[in-house]
Design a protein around this motif. Structure first.
Motif, PDB file in Angstrom:
ATOM      1  N   HIS A  80       0.777  -1.237   0.125  1.00 29.34           N
ATOM      2  CA  HIS A  80      -0.045   0.052   0.033  1.00 29.34           C
ATOM      3  C   HIS A  80       0.829   1.377  -0.119  1.00 29.34           C
ATOM      4  CE1 HIS A  80      -3.621  -2.158   0.741  1.00 29.34           C
ATOM      5  NE2 HIS A  80      -3.110  -2.986   1.722  1.00 29.34           N
ATOM      6  N   THR A 118       1.999   5.854   2.821  1.00 29.10           N
ATOM      7  CA  THR A 118       0.981   4.681   2.481  1.00 29.10           C
ATOM      8  C   THR A 118      -0.382   4.951   2.711  1.00 29.10           C
ATOM      9  OG1 THR A 118       0.615   2.446   3.059  1.00 29.10           O
ATOM     10  CG2 THR A 118       1.427   4.163   4.779  1.00 29.10           C
ATOM     11  N   ASN A 119      -1.086   4.158   1.995  1.00 30.06           N
ATOM     12  CA  ASN A 119      -2.720   4.147   2.486  1.00 30.06           C
ATOM     13  C   ASN A 119      -3.064   3.156   3.583  1.00 30.06           C
ATOM     14  OD1 ASN A 119      -3.379   6.570   0.818  1.00 30.06           O
ATOM     15  ND2 ASN A 119      -3.225   5.096  -0.887  1.00 30.06           N
ATOM     16  N   ASN A 120      -2.204   2.385   4.090  1.00 27.36           N
ATOM     17  CA  ASN A 120      -2.545   1.491   4.831  1.00 27.36           C
ATOM     18  C   ASN A 120      -1.517   1.080   5.841  1.00 27.36           C
ATOM     19  OD1 ASN A 120      -3.102  -1.089   6.133  1.00 27.36           O
ATOM     20  ND2 ASN A 120      -4.777  -1.550   4.937  1.00 27.36           N
ATOM     21  N   SER A 153      -6.565   2.226   7.592  1.00 21.66           N
ATOM     22  CA  SER A 153      -6.554   2.533   6.297  1.00 21.66           C
ATOM     23  C   SER A 153      -6.992   3.886   5.999  1.00 21.66           C
ATOM     24  CB  SER A 153      -7.274   1.432   5.565  1.00 21.66           C
ATOM     25  OG  SER A 153      -8.803   1.414   6.177  1.00 21.66           O
TER      26      SER A 153
END
Length: 218
Positions: free
Chosen positions: A117, A153-155, A170
């Protein structure tokens, strides 16, 4: 020299001084070494017992290495790539970087870590004793560590592994082309007493907690 094993493949050339007629010490402190290697798909999990920390390291490492100096104080330069890297409870997809070792210190530069991610960059140094001498008793447990990772990051995949109450961290914006989380991770102190610090910036994040059915959104 070509070596093919279940642990990976190594190809190398060069020389080092060995006293074949000495039953106790094959090497002496001032013996020179000049070796070059390329290695492919070496399983790091098999070498954890040789590493100075207690946390597990994983992945399949490939690259090249040049070793010079003396057997008591080798200088080592390496360019490496690790597929499926893992450290403790943190997992990635690919890690690349450069290593330089001398005087019981390993410097890491141009580190680039990709995860499912996001991506991280880093550099720093930590104590590592790679002497060829069997009776080398130099202690490195109190030598300094200085490591920094910066990532987007997205997570934040690794946080739930350390906190049982967290299910996931998230993004609440599924169309978000900018990363939701910006992280700065720091490790200082020493091998015996590491100090962990850092910063987390959140934009449109969602925190899912096991005890709560609905997410907490930023």
């Amino acid at each position: 020299l070509q070596l093919y094993t279940d642990l990976g493949n190594i190809t190398g050339n060069g020389w080092l001084n060995i006293d074949l007629f000495n039953s106790t010490n094959k090497f002496f402190n001032n013996h020179k070494v000049d070796l070059s290697f390329s290695y492919e798909n070496i399983d790091l999990l098999k070498f954890n017992r040789y590493l100075p920390w207690t946390m597990e390291a994983r992945g399949y490492i490939s690259g090249l290495a040049q070793i010079g100096g003396t057997v008591s104080n080798p200088s080592i330069y390496s360019e490496m790539k690790i597929i499926s890297p893992g450290f403790d409870k943190f997992n990635g997809t690919e890690l690349t970087g450069k290593l330089y070792h001398t005087k019981q210190r390993m410097d890491f530069t141009n580190l680039s870590l990709l995860t499912k991610h996001g991506s991280y960059t880093g550099n720093g140094h930590m104590p590592v004793n790679l002497s060829f001498m069997r009776n080398n008793n130099i202690s490195i447990k109190n030598n300094p560590i200085d490591f920094m990772f910066i990532g987007k990051t997205n997570n934040v995949e690794f946080l739930p592994s350390y906190f049982d109450a967290i299910d996931s961290l998230s993004t609440s914006d599924k169309l978000n082309t900018n990363y939701t989380y910006t992280l700065q991770l720091l490790i200082t102190g020493s091998i015996s007493k590491p100090v962990r610090d850092g910063m987390l910036i959140i934009r449109n994040g969602s925190l899912y907690i096991d005890a709560i059915n609905e997410p907490i959104k930023n």
